[in-house]
Design an enzyme around this catalytic site. Structure first.
Site, PDB file in Angstrom:
ATOM      1  N   ASP A   1       5.094  23.884 -16.368  1.00 54.27           N
ATOM      2  CA  ASP A   1       5.596  24.781 -17.283  1.00 54.27           C
ATOM      3  C   ASP A   1       7.020  24.480 -17.773  1.00 54.27           C
ATOM      4  O   ASP A   1       7.726  25.187 -18.899  1.00 54.27           O
ATOM      5  CB  ASP A   1       5.745  26.260 -16.707  1.00 54.27           C
ATOM      6  CG  ASP A   1       6.307  26.216 -15.338  1.00 54.27           C
ATOM      7  OD1 ASP A   1       7.349  25.488 -15.149  1.00 54.27           O
ATOM      8  OD2 ASP A   1       5.854  27.158 -14.555  1.00 54.27           O
TER       9      ASP A   1
ATOM     10  N   HIS B   1       3.152  16.293 -11.674  1.00 56.44           N
ATOM     11  CA  HIS B   1       1.923  16.719 -12.539  1.00 56.44           C
ATOM     12  C   HIS B   1       1.998  16.811 -13.989  1.00 56.44           C
ATOM     13  O   HIS B   1       1.338  17.211 -14.592  1.00 56.44           O
ATOM     14  CB  HIS B   1       1.571  18.045 -11.858  1.00 56.44           C
ATOM     15  CG  HIS B   1       0.856  17.931 -10.526  1.00 56.44           C
ATOM     16  ND1 HIS B   1       0.496  19.073  -9.762  1.00 56.44           N
ATOM     17  CD2 HIS B   1       0.498  16.904  -9.772  1.00 56.44           C
ATOM     18  CE1 HIS B   1      -0.034  18.635  -8.386  1.00 56.44           C
ATOM     19  NE2 HIS B   1       0.072  17.033  -8.604  1.00 56.44           N
TER      20      HIS B   1
ATOM     21  N   CYS C   1      -3.994  13.291 -33.598  1.00 56.37           N
ATOM     22  CA  CYS C   1      -2.714  12.608 -33.793  1.00 56.37           C
ATOM     23  C   CYS C   1      -2.302  12.701 -35.269  1.00 56.37           C
ATOM     24  O   CYS C   1      -3.320  12.226 -36.040  1.00 56.37           O
ATOM     25  CB  CYS C   1      -3.092  10.969 -32.993  1.00 56.37           C
ATOM     26  SG  CYS C   1      -1.752   9.939 -33.123  1.00 56.37           S
TER      27      CYS C   1
ATOM     28  N   THR D   1       4.701  26.869  -2.897  1.00 56.52           N
ATOM     29  CA  THR D   1       3.504  26.001  -2.976  1.00 56.52           C
ATOM     30  C   THR D   1       2.545  26.199  -1.585  1.00 56.52           C
ATOM     31  O   THR D   1       2.980  26.473  -0.626  1.00 56.52           O
ATOM     32  CB  THR D   1       3.884  24.390  -3.180  1.00 56.52           C
ATOM     33  OG1 THR D   1       2.797  23.613  -3.105  1.00 56.52           O
ATOM     34  CG2 THR D   1       4.905  24.037  -2.066  1.00 56.52           C
TER      35      THR D   1
ATOM     36  N   ASN E   1       7.966  31.270   1.131  1.00 59.16           N
ATOM     37  CA  ASN E   1       6.540  31.742   0.859  1.00 59.16           C
ATOM     38  C   ASN E   1       6.046  32.656   1.383  1.00 59.16           C
ATOM     39  O   ASN E   1       6.174  32.707   2.663  1.00 59.16           O
ATOM     40  CB  ASN E   1       5.667  30.394   1.050  1.00 59.16           C
ATOM     41  CG  ASN E   1       4.279  30.532   0.259  1.00 59.16           C
ATOM     42  OD1 ASN E   1       3.541  31.638   0.364  1.00 59.16           O
ATOM     43  ND2 ASN E   1       3.729  29.392   0.039  1.00 59.16           N
ATOM     44  N   PRO E   2       5.462  33.716   0.767  1.00 58.34           N
ATOM     45  CA  PRO E   2       5.126  34.963   1.670  1.00 58.34           C
ATOM     46  C   PRO E   2       3.882  34.607   2.521  1.00 58.34           C
ATOM     47  O   PRO E   2       3.786  35.423   3.205  1.00 58.34           O
ATOM     48  CB  PRO E   2       4.620  36.156   0.256  1.00 58.34           C
ATOM     49  CG  PRO E   2       5.196  35.344  -0.817  1.00 58.34           C
ATOM     50  CD  PRO E   2       5.369  33.814  -0.757  1.00 58.34           C
TER      51      PRO E   2
HETATM   52  N1  APR Z   1       7.252  33.358  -4.061  1.00 59.48           N
HETATM   53  C1  APR Z   1       6.740  32.215  -3.345  1.00 59.48           C
HETATM   54  N2  APR Z   1       5.728  31.811  -3.280  1.00 59.48           N
HETATM   55  C2  APR Z   1       4.888  32.443  -3.834  1.00 59.48           C
HETATM   56  C3  APR Z   1       4.895  33.770  -4.621  1.00 59.48           C
HETATM   57  C4  APR Z   1       6.416  34.257  -4.683  1.00 59.48           C
HETATM   58  N3  APR Z   1       6.680  35.099  -5.391  1.00 59.48           N
HETATM   59  N4  APR Z   1       3.644  34.119  -4.858  1.00 59.48           N
HETATM   60  C5  APR Z   1       2.661  33.219  -4.326  1.00 59.48           C
HETATM   61  N5  APR Z   1       3.413  32.391  -3.613  1.00 59.48           N
HETATM   62  C6  APR Z   1       2.627  31.304  -2.862  1.00 59.48           C
HETATM   63  C7  APR Z   1       1.336  31.510  -2.669  1.00 59.48           C
HETATM   64  O1  APR Z   1       1.221  32.268  -1.155  1.00 59.48           O
HETATM   65  C8  APR Z   1       0.623  30.110  -2.450  1.00 59.48           C
HETATM   66  O2  APR Z   1       0.923  29.641  -1.307  1.00 59.48           O
HETATM   67  O3  APR Z   1       2.661  30.197  -3.886  1.00 59.48           O
HETATM   68  C9  APR Z   1       1.470  29.295  -3.422  1.00 59.48           C
HETATM   69  C10 APR Z   1       0.840  28.825  -4.565  1.00 59.48           C
HETATM   70  O4  APR Z   1      -0.040  28.061  -4.466  1.00 59.48           O
HETATM   71  P1  APR Z   1      -0.960  27.192  -5.307  1.00 59.48           P
HETATM   72  O5  APR Z   1      -1.384  28.159  -6.254  1.00 59.48           O
HETATM   73  O6  APR Z   1      -1.958  26.431  -4.863  1.00 59.48           O
HETATM   74  O7  APR Z   1       0.069  26.554  -6.321  1.00 59.48           O
HETATM   75  P2  APR Z   1       0.535  24.905  -6.288  1.00 59.48           P
HETATM   76  O8  APR Z   1       0.927  24.746  -4.670  1.00 59.48           O
HETATM   77  O9  APR Z   1       1.919  24.768  -7.149  1.00 59.48           O
HETATM   78  O10 APR Z   1      -0.683  24.264  -6.474  1.00 59.48           O
HETATM   79  C11 APR Z   1      -0.547  22.790  -6.713  1.00 59.48           C
HETATM   80  O11 APR Z   1      -2.681  22.364  -7.556  1.00 59.48           O
HETATM   81  O12 APR Z   1      -4.394  22.827  -8.994  1.00 59.48           O
HETATM   82  C12 APR Z   1      -3.056  21.972  -8.729  1.00 59.48           C
HETATM   83  O13 APR Z   1      -2.209  21.028 -10.545  1.00 59.48           O
HETATM   84  C13 APR Z   1      -2.098  22.067  -9.710  1.00 59.48           C
HETATM   85  O14 APR Z   1       0.243  21.920  -9.670  1.00 59.48           O
HETATM   86  C14 APR Z   1      -0.727  22.637  -9.148  1.00 59.48           C
HETATM   87  C15 APR Z   1      -1.158  22.265  -7.714  1.00 59.48           C
END
Ligand code: APR
Length: 260
Positions: free
Chosen positions: A117, A132, A161, A203, A228-229
């Protein structure tokens, strides 16, 4: 409204006290940080990948894969367009701002982000590894043409393009594609001088290259934190687990770091 869960005050104090004694920090971020800006996450409750399949009858991972882009790029573009649409109204949040301020504060400070983003750089961070890629950097699939856009509002989807008329694509890593070499090279170079603290934020730690820096830090006795919650594969590895939303937790850490 239900009160937002806050991190354990003792754990926050411990993180602040450790951070006061380090010069170099690696922060790893994922969709959970931008969830505090209102963006959907990929996994977990309300995550983009929760539904079984897309309108096209394939999983969202398949729709957003390099192989689907090769055969039916309009499907991949449609879903990329939906992701961009969810970012359009949103902005970076206090968490991104605090990380940008921390870059000024520490001698060496890097962010390894999976987010596409662009919020880290918009918030002012310079040392960002977008592993990514970035939704707003477009490149031609046939020639060397590259361009950057603010959003997709005025973009015909799929866009073509300006130089050769072939299809453009965002410079993001689709499923089954390789990670970008320049980003990987920067990561390897920075990892050679190990970081005294590693903080992983929002994450699911789904990918090995996201878990590895935390594991390496933990094995070499460096200070490790997870914000992370929910529980993830690194929750049991880290020195401090802050089970709370990213933006409010970073704000509190920064507030305490700036008060003696
Ligand atoms: N604060 C902190 N953590 C949070 C919050 C918050 N407000 N809300 C949700 N989370 C946590 C969730 O508990 C989860 O563990 O953020 C995490 C999001 O995980 P994903 O959706 O899997 O995101 P990410 O880890 O960035 O995914 C990695 O997967 O599909 C691909 O390319 C995509 O970059 C992405 C990658």
């Amino acid at each position: 409204m239900k009160p937002r869960p806050t991190a354990d005050p003792d754990s926050i104090r411990s993180v602040v006290s450790e951070l006061r004694n380090v010069n170099s920090v690696l922060v790893i971020t994922g969709a959970g940080l931008s969830a505090d800006s209102g963006l959907p996450t990929y996994r977990g409750i309300g995550g983009l990948y929760d539904d079984e399949s897309t309108e096209e009858g394939m999983s969202i991972e398949k729709a957003l894969s390099g192989s689907t882009f090769q055969t039916t790029p309009e499907i991949t573009w449609k879903h990329l367009g939906q992701i961009e649409h969810s970012c359009r109204e949103a902005q970076f949040n206090r968490g991104h701002q605090v990380l940008a301020l921390m870059e000024q504060h520490f001698e060496r400070f890097w962010i390894l982000t999976q987010n596409i983003d662009g919020f880290h750089t918009a918030a002012g961070s310079k040392n960002v590894i977008e592993i990514h890629g970035n939704l707003y950097q477009l490149a031609c699939t046939a020639c060397d043409f590259k361009t950057a856009v603010d959003d997709y509002a005025n973009l015909a989807i799929p866009p073509l393009c300006h130089a050769c008329g072939c299809m453009l694509r965002p410079q993001v890593v689709l499923f089954d594609e390789q990670l970008p070499e320049p980003a990987l090279n920067t990561l390897y170079m920075e990892m050679r001088n190990s970081f005294e603290a590693v903080i992983t934020i929002g994450t699911s730690s789904y990918f090995p290259y996201i878990v590895q820096p935390v594991r390496m830090a933990q094995q070499t006795g460096r200070f490790t934190v997870e914000i992370n919650p929910d529980q993830t594969p690194v929750s049991k590895l880290v020195d401090e687990k802050l089970s709370a939303p990213a933006a409010a937790t970073l704000d509190e850490i920064w507030r305490q770091m700036n008060h003696s």
